[in-house]
Design a protein around this motif. Structure first.
Motif, PDB file in Angstrom:
ATOM      1  N   ALA A  36       0.836  -1.142   0.095  1.00 44.54           N
ATOM      2  CA  ALA A  36       0.011   0.042  -0.284  1.00 44.54           C
ATOM      3  C   ALA A  36       0.943   1.335  -0.135  1.00 44.54           C
ATOM      4  N   GLU A  37       2.010   1.186   0.760  1.00 40.43           N
ATOM      5  CA  GLU A  37       2.816   2.456   0.926  1.00 40.43           C
ATOM      6  C   GLU A  37       3.769   2.684  -0.312  1.00 40.43           C
ATOM      7  N   ALA A  38       4.416   1.425  -0.927  1.00 45.85           N
ATOM      8  CA  ALA A  38       5.536   1.696  -1.768  1.00 45.85           C
ATOM      9  C   ALA A  38       4.898   1.492  -3.250  1.00 45.85           C
ATOM     10  N   GLY A  39       4.022   0.500  -3.684  1.00 47.36           N
ATOM     11  CA  GLY A  39       3.491   0.009  -4.687  1.00 47.36           C
ATOM     12  C   GLY A  39       4.037  -1.059  -5.025  1.00 47.36           C
ATOM     13  N   TYR A  40       3.581  -1.963  -6.020  1.00 48.99           N
ATOM     14  CA  TYR A  40       4.298  -3.231  -6.296  1.00 48.99           C
ATOM     15  C   TYR A  40       5.544  -3.045  -6.881  1.00 48.99           C
ATOM     16  N   ILE A 115      -5.500  -2.090  -4.754  1.00 48.98           N
ATOM     17  CA  ILE A 115      -5.970  -2.352  -5.909  1.00 48.98           C
ATOM     18  C   ILE A 115      -5.890  -1.409  -7.346  1.00 48.98           C
ATOM     19  N   PRO A 116      -5.741  -0.323  -7.352  1.00 53.74           N
ATOM     20  CA  PRO A 116      -5.563   0.437  -8.276  1.00 53.74           C
ATOM     21  C   PRO A 116      -3.926   0.209  -8.865  1.00 53.74           C
ATOM     22  N   ASP A 117      -3.116   0.048  -7.615  1.00 55.91           N
ATOM     23  CA  ASP A 117      -1.607  -0.273  -8.087  1.00 55.91           C
ATOM     24  C   ASP A 117      -1.580  -1.527  -8.783  1.00 55.91           C
ATOM     25  N   LEU A 118      -2.199  -2.455  -8.161  1.00 57.85           N
ATOM     26  CA  LEU A 118      -2.092  -3.966  -8.917  1.00 57.85           C
ATOM     27  C   LEU A 118      -2.886  -3.927 -10.234  1.00 57.85           C
ATOM     28  N   LEU A 119      -3.786  -2.979 -10.562  1.00 56.63           N
ATOM     29  CA  LEU A 119      -4.627  -3.218 -11.678  1.00 56.63           C
ATOM     30  C   LEU A 119      -3.356  -2.676 -12.828  1.00 56.63           C
ATOM     31  N   ALA A 120      -2.843  -1.560 -12.462  1.00 57.85           N
ATOM     32  CA  ALA A 120      -1.926  -0.786 -13.126  1.00 57.85           C
ATOM     33  C   ALA A 120      -0.835  -1.618 -13.609  1.00 57.85           C
ATOM     34  N   GLU A 121      -0.291  -2.353 -12.585  1.00 55.25           N
ATOM     35  CA  GLU A 121       0.877  -3.362 -12.639  1.00 55.25           C
ATOM     36  C   GLU A 121       0.691  -4.436 -13.487  1.00 55.25           C
ATOM     37  N   SER A 122      -0.390  -4.941 -13.404  1.00 53.76           N
ATOM     38  CA  SER A 122      -1.064  -6.190 -14.134  1.00 53.76           C
ATOM     39  C   SER A 122      -0.957  -5.720 -15.692  1.00 53.76           C
ATOM     40  N   ALA A 123      -1.373  -4.665 -15.825  1.00 51.04           N
ATOM     41  CA  ALA A 123      -1.271  -4.028 -17.580  1.00 51.04           C
ATOM     42  C   ALA A 123       0.085  -4.299 -18.088  1.00 51.04           C
ATOM     43  N   ARG A 124       0.863  -4.322 -17.341  1.00 48.62           N
ATOM     44  CA  ARG A 124       2.496  -4.431 -17.699  1.00 48.62           C
ATOM     45  C   ARG A 124       3.050  -5.788 -17.403  1.00 48.62           C
ATOM     46  N   SER A 125       2.241  -6.520 -16.751  1.00 50.26           N
ATOM     47  CA  SER A 125       2.863  -7.844 -16.291  1.00 50.26           C
ATOM     48  C   SER A 125       1.832  -8.937 -16.698  1.00 50.26           C
ATOM     49  N   GLY A 126       2.001  -9.709 -17.916  1.00 45.20           N
ATOM     50  CA  GLY A 126       1.222 -10.789 -18.193  1.00 45.20           C
ATOM     51  C   GLY A 126       0.902 -11.843 -16.941  1.00 45.20           C
ATOM     52  N   THR A 127       1.998 -12.189 -16.585  1.00 44.31           N
ATOM     53  CA  THR A 127       1.962 -13.432 -15.726  1.00 44.31           C
ATOM     54  C   THR A 127       1.427 -12.790 -14.430  1.00 44.31           C
ATOM     55  N   LEU A 128       1.391 -11.437 -13.802  1.00 42.68           N
ATOM     56  CA  LEU A 128       0.816 -10.946 -12.763  1.00 42.68           C
ATOM     57  C   LEU A 128      -0.819 -11.055 -13.044  1.00 42.68           C
ATOM     58  N   ARG A 129      -0.969 -10.575 -14.155  1.00 48.23           N
ATOM     59  CA  ARG A 129      -2.345 -10.643 -14.743  1.00 48.23           C
ATOM     60  C   ARG A 129      -3.185 -11.684 -14.639  1.00 48.23           C
ATOM     61  N   GLU A 130      -2.548 -12.648 -15.066  1.00 43.58           N
ATOM     62  CA  GLU A 130      -3.150 -14.050 -15.364  1.00 43.58           C
ATOM     63  C   GLU A 130      -3.267 -14.655 -14.033  1.00 43.58           C
ATOM     64  N   ARG A 177     -16.906   3.765  -8.407  1.00 40.57           N
ATOM     65  CA  ARG A 177     -17.495   4.682  -7.429  1.00 40.57           C
ATOM     66  C   ARG A 177     -16.482   4.968  -6.188  1.00 40.57           C
ATOM     67  N   MET A 178     -15.891   3.672  -5.923  1.00 37.44           N
ATOM     68  CA  MET A 178     -15.079   3.598  -4.655  1.00 37.44           C
ATOM     69  C   MET A 178     -13.524   4.022  -4.831  1.00 37.44           C
ATOM     70  N   LEU A 179     -13.276   3.536  -6.049  1.00 36.30           N
ATOM     71  CA  LEU A 179     -11.685   3.684  -6.465  1.00 36.30           C
ATOM     72  C   LEU A 179     -11.338   4.920  -7.320  1.00 36.30           C
ATOM     73  N   ALA A 180     -12.145   5.647  -7.968  1.00 39.51           N
ATOM     74  CA  ALA A 180     -11.965   6.384  -8.955  1.00 39.51           C
ATOM     75  C   ALA A 180     -12.652   7.685  -8.564  1.00 39.51           C
ATOM     76  N   ALA A 181     -14.050   7.471  -8.890  1.00 41.34           N
ATOM     77  CA  ALA A 181     -14.771   8.894  -9.006  1.00 41.34           C
ATOM     78  C   ALA A 181     -15.140   9.231  -7.407  1.00 41.34           C
TER      79      ALA A 181
END
Length: 205
Positions: A36-40, A115-130, A177-181
């Protein structure tokens, strides 16, 4: 502390086994705080050991890499919060319960940062996304599919709805609603969102 029975003896763990569980729980908490503090991307196994106050061997005995550690611990945490599929008696009731249970999980102080950090990282890492899809998203989509099948069996939904789209509609508005707006998520909002999701699902043919 987890006191579930040992699978071999049927008794709660004691001694060394209990100590191992205590260390694992300490590492787990440290990993979530560090994530949460540093990001993945910036998080390291070494940083987790420092925060947990354990040696590197304690981590590497359990996980061979940062990705393996994150996926396993996130999967365990997500598995504890899979929405229930008990029949409420109606589709609106099932949708409202799903929304409330999901909202409860998203209100955790660390979840909104992770969650937002992991979603962003998953876009760059196919293995993490899967891995995260299989461990986190797939069980939730399966739970929603069960709710939809039951609603169709009750005659509340037509048999030819777009199931994949309907599953998306269950969670997407609330996550946005919770994570963006942002904005209130009180009972009035939950009631409005429930009606909107039910109407959208029925229209998605």
């Amino acid at each position: 502390m987890d006191t579930r029975p040992d699978t071999d003896t049927g008794r709660p763990p004691t001694g060394a086994a209990l100590l191992r569980e205590s260390v694992t729980e300490t590492i787990r908490q440290a990993m979530f705080e560090e994530l949460a503090e540093a990001g993945y991307a910036r998080m390291s196994m070494e940083a987790v050991t420092r925060r947990a106050g354990v040696g590197k061997a304690a981590l590497y005995r359990r996980w061979p890499s940062k990705e393996a550690m994150v996926v396993e611990l996130i999967s365990e945490a997500a598995g504890e919060h899979i929405p229930t599929t008990t029949d409420s008696g109606s589709l609106p009731g099932d949708v409202e319960r799903f929304i409330r249970e999901t909202l409860g999980a998203l209100r955790h102080p660390l979840v909104g940062r992770i969650i937002p950090d992991l979603l962003a990282e998953s876009a760059r890492s196919g293995t993490l996304r899967e891995a995260l899809h299989d461990a986190v998203l797939a069980p939730r989509r399966a739970a929603v599919a069960t709710v939809l099948r039951r609603a169709a069996d009750r005659g509340e939904l037509p048999p030819d709805i777009d199931t994949s789209l309907a599953i998306d509609l269950f969670g997407a508005p609330l996550y946005f609603r919770m994570l963006a707006a942002g904005g209130p998520t009180d009972d009035a909002y939950i009631a409005r969102l429930t009606r909107a999701v039910v109407a959208a699902i029925a229209a998605g043919r």
